[in-house]
Design a protein around this motif. Sequence first.
Motif, PDB file in Angstrom:
ATOM      1  N   ARG A   1       6.467   5.872  13.186  1.00 38.26           N
ATOM      2  CA  ARG A   1       6.087   5.703  14.597  1.00 38.26           C
ATOM      3  C   ARG A   1       6.209   7.017  15.361  1.00 38.26           C
ATOM      4  N   ILE A   2       7.250   7.788  15.073  1.00 38.87           N
ATOM      5  CA  ILE A   2       7.455   9.073  15.741  1.00 38.87           C
ATOM      6  C   ILE A   2       6.318  10.046  15.419  1.00 38.87           C
ATOM      7  N   ASP A   3       5.683   9.860  14.257  1.00 38.77           N
ATOM      8  CA  ASP A   3       4.576  10.735  13.855  1.00 38.77           C
ATOM      9  C   ASP A   3       3.273  10.429  14.590  1.00 38.77           C
ATOM     10  N   GLU A   4       3.207   9.301  15.300  1.00 46.79           N
ATOM     11  CA  GLU A   4       1.965   8.934  15.991  1.00 46.79           C
ATOM     12  C   GLU A   4       1.728   9.861  17.189  1.00 46.79           C
ATOM     13  N   PRO A   5       0.447  10.088  17.539  1.00 47.24           N
ATOM     14  CA  PRO A   5       0.099  11.066  18.583  1.00 47.24           C
ATOM     15  C   PRO A   5       0.769  10.844  19.940  1.00 47.24           C
ATOM     16  N   ASP A   6       0.991   9.582  20.336  1.00 52.80           N
ATOM     17  CA  ASP A   6       1.566   9.344  21.660  1.00 52.80           C
ATOM     18  C   ASP A   6       3.034   9.772  21.759  1.00 52.80           C
ATOM     19  N   CYS A   7       3.648  10.095  20.628  1.00 52.07           N
ATOM     20  CA  CYS A   7       5.041  10.559  20.628  1.00 52.07           C
ATOM     21  C   CYS A   7       5.147  12.086  20.620  1.00 52.07           C
ATOM     22  N   ALA A   8       4.005  12.770  20.660  1.00 54.72           N
ATOM     23  CA  ALA A   8       4.019  14.234  20.584  1.00 54.72           C
ATOM     24  C   ALA A   8       4.826  14.858  21.723  1.00 54.72           C
ATOM     25  N   ARG A   9       4.783  14.239  22.904  1.00 59.42           N
ATOM     26  CA  ARG A   9       5.518  14.776  24.066  1.00 59.42           C
ATOM     27  C   ARG A   9       6.925  14.205  24.168  1.00 59.42           C
ATOM     28  N   GLY A  10       7.252  13.259  23.297  1.00 62.06           N
ATOM     29  CA  GLY A  10       8.583  12.677  23.304  1.00 62.06           C
ATOM     30  C   GLY A  10       8.548  11.171  23.238  1.00 62.06           C
ATOM     31  N   PHE A  11       9.736  10.568  23.300  1.00 67.44           N
ATOM     32  CA  PHE A  11       9.873   9.121  23.190  1.00 67.44           C
ATOM     33  C   PHE A  11      11.273   8.728  23.626  1.00 67.44           C
TER      34      PHE A  11
END
Length: 194
Positions: A71-81
Amino acid sequence: MRLILLGPPGAGKGTQAKLLAHKHGIPQLSTGDMLRAAVAQATEVGKRAKAVMDAGQLVSDEIVNQIVSDRIDEPDCARGFILDGYPRTVPQAKALGQMLKDKGLRLDAVIELKVDEAALVRRMENRVAETTASGGQVRSDDNPEAFRKRLVEYREKTAPLSEYYAGTGELRVVNGMENVDAVTAEIERILIPA
């Protein structure tokens, strides 16, 4: 910004995660949501998780860690989570640390919402009374006995994360008994350097 929110059930982690996710444009990652998505998408790890759940067993740390990693590898996590409900144990925290290191990432903060457990039980009892009085449906686990059991489980399994993250220097503590806006402001103050 990569953040973990810690605290017992009812401390306000979910509320704060939603507010921070909206303000900073990053996803709130809930273990349950990630697990359901992996199963629904029939990913490799989702298929393994489904087989375990269908057998009535608990999903292993290995599977949960892999779901989080994917999940962390998905594009929406590029700026954080914001991680909400993970890690739950020190072994999961150690696995997360290694996972992030392998990805060239690090946590910006681990924020624990400190609360008075007796006050939480009273809040829950009041919420149940208000829901019942207004004719609403009370959740099956929204009762003092079930809530106290969840608090005991938290103290036994998840509370040791506070000591672990204090040892890494990442833990910051916020008074979770303040009103929602005051808690949010204190979290934001902690995150300014991040």
